[in-house]
Every structure is written in C-alpha cells, then in structure tokens.
Write an enzyme that holds these catalytic residues in place. Structure first.
Site, mmCIF file in Angstrom:
data_model
loop_
_atom_site.group_PDB
_atom_site.id
_atom_site.type_symbol
_atom_site.label_atom_id
_atom_site.label_comp_id
_atom_site.label_asym_id
_atom_site.label_seq_id
_atom_site.Cartn_x
_atom_site.Cartn_y
_atom_site.Cartn_z
ATOM 1 C CB THR A 98 -39.921 -11.508 -22.625
ATOM 2 O OG1 THR A 98 -38.564 -11.761 -22.233
ATOM 3 C CG2 THR A 98 -40.002 -10.200 -23.375
ATOM 4 C CG HIS B 168 -40.187 -12.126 -29.061
ATOM 5 N ND1 HIS B 168 -41.538 -12.300 -29.255
ATOM 6 C CD2 HIS B 168 -39.667 -13.367 -28.903
ATOM 7 C CE1 HIS B 168 -41.827 -13.589 -29.206
ATOM 8 N NE2 HIS B 168 -40.712 -14.260 -29.003
ATOM 9 C CG HIS C 77 -33.927 -5.925 -25.297
ATOM 10 N ND1 HIS C 77 -33.235 -6.575 -24.306
ATOM 11 C CD2 HIS C 77 -35.100 -5.548 -24.732
ATOM 12 C CE1 HIS C 77 -33.971 -6.603 -23.204
ATOM 13 N NE2 HIS C 77 -35.110 -5.974 -23.439
ATOM 14 C CG HIS D 163 -35.167 -2.955 -21.030
ATOM 15 N ND1 HIS D 163 -36.285 -3.743 -21.168
ATOM 16 C CD2 HIS D 163 -35.559 -1.833 -20.355
ATOM 17 C CE1 HIS D 163 -37.326 -3.130 -20.612
ATOM 18 N NE2 HIS D 163 -36.913 -1.959 -20.123
#
Ligand SMILES: [Zn+2]
Length: 385
Positions: A241, A108, A134, A159
């Site tokens: 997410t 992801h 990430h 982030h």
C-alpha cells in the site's frame, strides 16, 4: 472382430474428448488477476488512495513506481532453492487471554495490533519485532490474495508485519532498507471452521464501520499461520500500500491456512470502507520483478503435470501443500488424471488400429492369393456340376 473393437475404441476416444473439453479448466476459471486497472479513478488528493485507482498511486507516492514492488507472482519453476535459508523461529506469539488486543477497521483492511513481545528470533540477521497483522481479500467471485502462485490467486492473504529491532518502532523502520520483515500466508477454504480465526472473525460486526475498533482477548497468534513454517518463498519487495517503501524482506509460506466458507464470507461481506461502501477487493495487482530473484526454502516436488497448483485459488488448491481437503493427493489434479486416462486410451486405440491394419493386410494378401488360386483352378469348378 478386430474391426468392431477398433470402432468401439474410436467411439470411446471421441466421447472422452468431448467430456474433457466440457470439463471446466482450472486455468480458465482463474483469469481474475490484474483486472482492477479497468477502473481508473482520477488523481487522488495527496495522501488519499483507494484500491480502484492503484494505477495512479505513483502520482502521489513515487516509491510505488519503483522496481522492487510487491506483491508479485511467484513462478514456482523459477524459484531458486536455497538450502541455506534459515528456518523462521517465532517467540512470544502465544498470548494470554488476559492481554487485550486492538482490532481495527482502518478503511483499507482489518488490522490487529500486536504487542512488541511477539518476535522473529531466528530467520534473519537480527531480531524482528511484530507490530500488527492484517488481511487482504476479494469477493465470493474474485479471490483476493495479493501474491499469486503460478498466476493463481488464493481467497485471502494474511500479513504479519515486523520491524527490525535496531529501530525504535514501525514508523521509524518502515523507510529503512533493512527495516521490515513481513510473514505472508495464503488463506483458503476448508471444510471446518477455524477456531483460531474465530477469535477475530467473530467480532467483525463490532468494527463494520470505517475507522472503528474494538478490543479482543489475547490468543495464540501463531495459529493464524500454517502449521508448517519451514517451506517458504523469500524475496525483497515493498509495502503493498502507499507509500510503497521498498523495505520489506518478504516471506511467503508455501502451505495454505484454511477457514470455513462461512468465515471467509464474513470477512468479505461485513466491513465497510468510505462512503459506507463494502470493504473488499483490498489487494494490489502483482508487480513486475525487474530481475529480482525469488528463493525457496524447499525443493519443489516434480509432478508429471507441470507446476500449476491444482484447482482454483478459491478452492485453496496448491498441489504441493500438505493437508489437502479437495481430494487431490500425490500432486495429481483431476485434470492430470483425465489427461493420463485419455493418453492411455489413445495409445490403446492406436495399438488396436495397428493390429487391425496388420490383420487386414494379411487378410488382403490371403484374398489376392485366393483369387489367384481361383483363376488358376477355375476349370475345377466344373467338378461341382
Ligand atoms: Zn498487507
């Protein structure tokens, strides 16, 4: 004479208007947000999710349809300046190169695990401990930041995820109301290679396959964030997410960090997700505010042109940021300057027109007087004979 001047001005104005209408508008170029909804995937198996089916996340993850979701669009005109927002102070971010960090492609995102010695020691009621950082990105065509500023996406976003030190670890804190603090910053394109980002981007090929990882030497993680941490937006939101827990105290820095075009391309083009597909466009569409406030730690500068960041997100333009590299100084974009120039031209043309009309009127009244004189003194023409 004045008539000629007026006609010249009129011609110039028309020409200018033609040029303006053919110049690309920054707002038009950036119509990329909230478009992923076109690609509806059918309901995913429980626990599995992708960015192409984000509209159906809430089927398997109920928090995703909550009313404090992230990311959001930050409307700079509506952000509330709060002089009491405490400054963010980081500690332990400068890691020795003897320390090794795990860099992972989890299918992801690209994620760097962080040791618990990295902390936010001021800025919140308690200390927050770093867990990982990430990225979210798009493609060459579609900028892929999650948050937007006045509806403008930036090329990418970082982030840095922290959890409240009153909890044992990230997974315990993630579902708690006061569990998480995420520091977010926009990544734009600059002229030079960003050496700090090279610590990560230079080894991308080692993690190109989904669910692979590598170790990289420690470096100063602070330098992945913008130099100025004092200007930021703050709001309450969620994980972007699944499972979308609404437990994140968000800090989005106003200033943009820059990487080179080549570095951004490496992020966009190297990593693979499932089925060996390119891992890109890993950003969630902006979510509704549902009455939430967004605070700002700084007073927005008032420019004469409204609050739209200059240029497109791709050029990293944010008229309020320091260190602009796109020739955009003093808060005026190319569009602003054109608008002012054409406005001035219009005023000058109008004045010229009025002067011309007054002149014509005088001439006309003189002419009528003359013709009357002609009538009166008509017999005098005989003198010529
Ligand atoms: Zn994120």
């Amino acid at each position: 004479m004045l008539g000629k001047v007026f006609r010249a001005f009129l011609l110039l104005s028309l020409l200018a208007l033609t040029v303006e209408s053919s110049a690309p508008s920054s707002e038009e170029e950036d119509s990329s947000s909230e478009k992923d909804s076109e690609e509806h995937a059918k309901g995913s198996p429980h626990g599995h999710w992708t960015y192409t089916d984000q509209d159906s996340w809430s089927v398997a993850f109920e928090h995703c349809k909550g009313k404090s979701q992230s990311p959001i669009n930050i409307d700079t005109r509506k952000a509330l300046f709060d002089p009491m927002l405490p400054e963010i102070v980081l500690e332990g971010y400068d890691l020795s190169d003897t320390k090794s960090l795990k860099l992972q492609n989890n299918g992801h995102t690209l994620q760097l695990s962080l040791p618990n010695t990295l902390r936010i020691v001021r800025g919140f009621d308690t200390v927050f401990i770093a867990a990982q950082l990430h990225f979210h990105w798009g493609t060459k065509e579609d900028p892929g930041s999650e948050h937007t500023i006045d509806n403008v996406h930036f090329p990418a976003e970082i982030h840095v995820v922290h959890y409240n030190s009153k909890y044992a670890n990230l997974s315990e804190a993630a579902s708690k109301a006061d569990g998480l603090a995420v520091l977010g910053a926009f990544i734009g394109i600059g002229l030079h290679e960003n050496e700090n980002y090279e610590n990560i981007l230079s080894v991308l090929k080692d993690v190109s396959i989904e669910e692979t990882d590598t170790e990289i030497p420690g470096f100063n993680v602070r330098h992945l964030l913008p130099p100025n941490l004092q200007r930021f937006y703050r709001y309450n939101g969620s994980l972007t997410t699944p499972p979308c827990f609404q437990t994140v105290n968000w800090t989005i820095f106003n200033d943009t960090i820059r990487v080179s075009r080549k570095q951004l391309a490496a992020l966009e083009d190297t990593l693979k997700a499932e089925h060996n597909e390119l891992l890109s466009k890993n950003f969630r569409a902006p979510q509704l505010l549902f009455g939430r406030d967004v605070q700002s730690s700084f007073r927005a500068e008032v420019s004469g042109s409204g609050s739209q960041p200059s240029g497109t997100g791709r050029s990293g333009g944010n008229s309020r940021s320091i260190g602009e590299e796109n020739g955009n100084q003093g808060g005026f974009s190319r569009g602003d300057i054109l608008a002012i120039a054409f406005g001035a031209l219009f005023v000058v043309t109008l004045i010229a027109f009025i002067v011309y009309m007054v002149h014509q009127r005088k001439k006309f009244s003189r002419f009528t007087k003359d013709s009357r004189q002609n009538v009166i003194y008509k017999p005098a023409t005989k003198e010529e004979a």
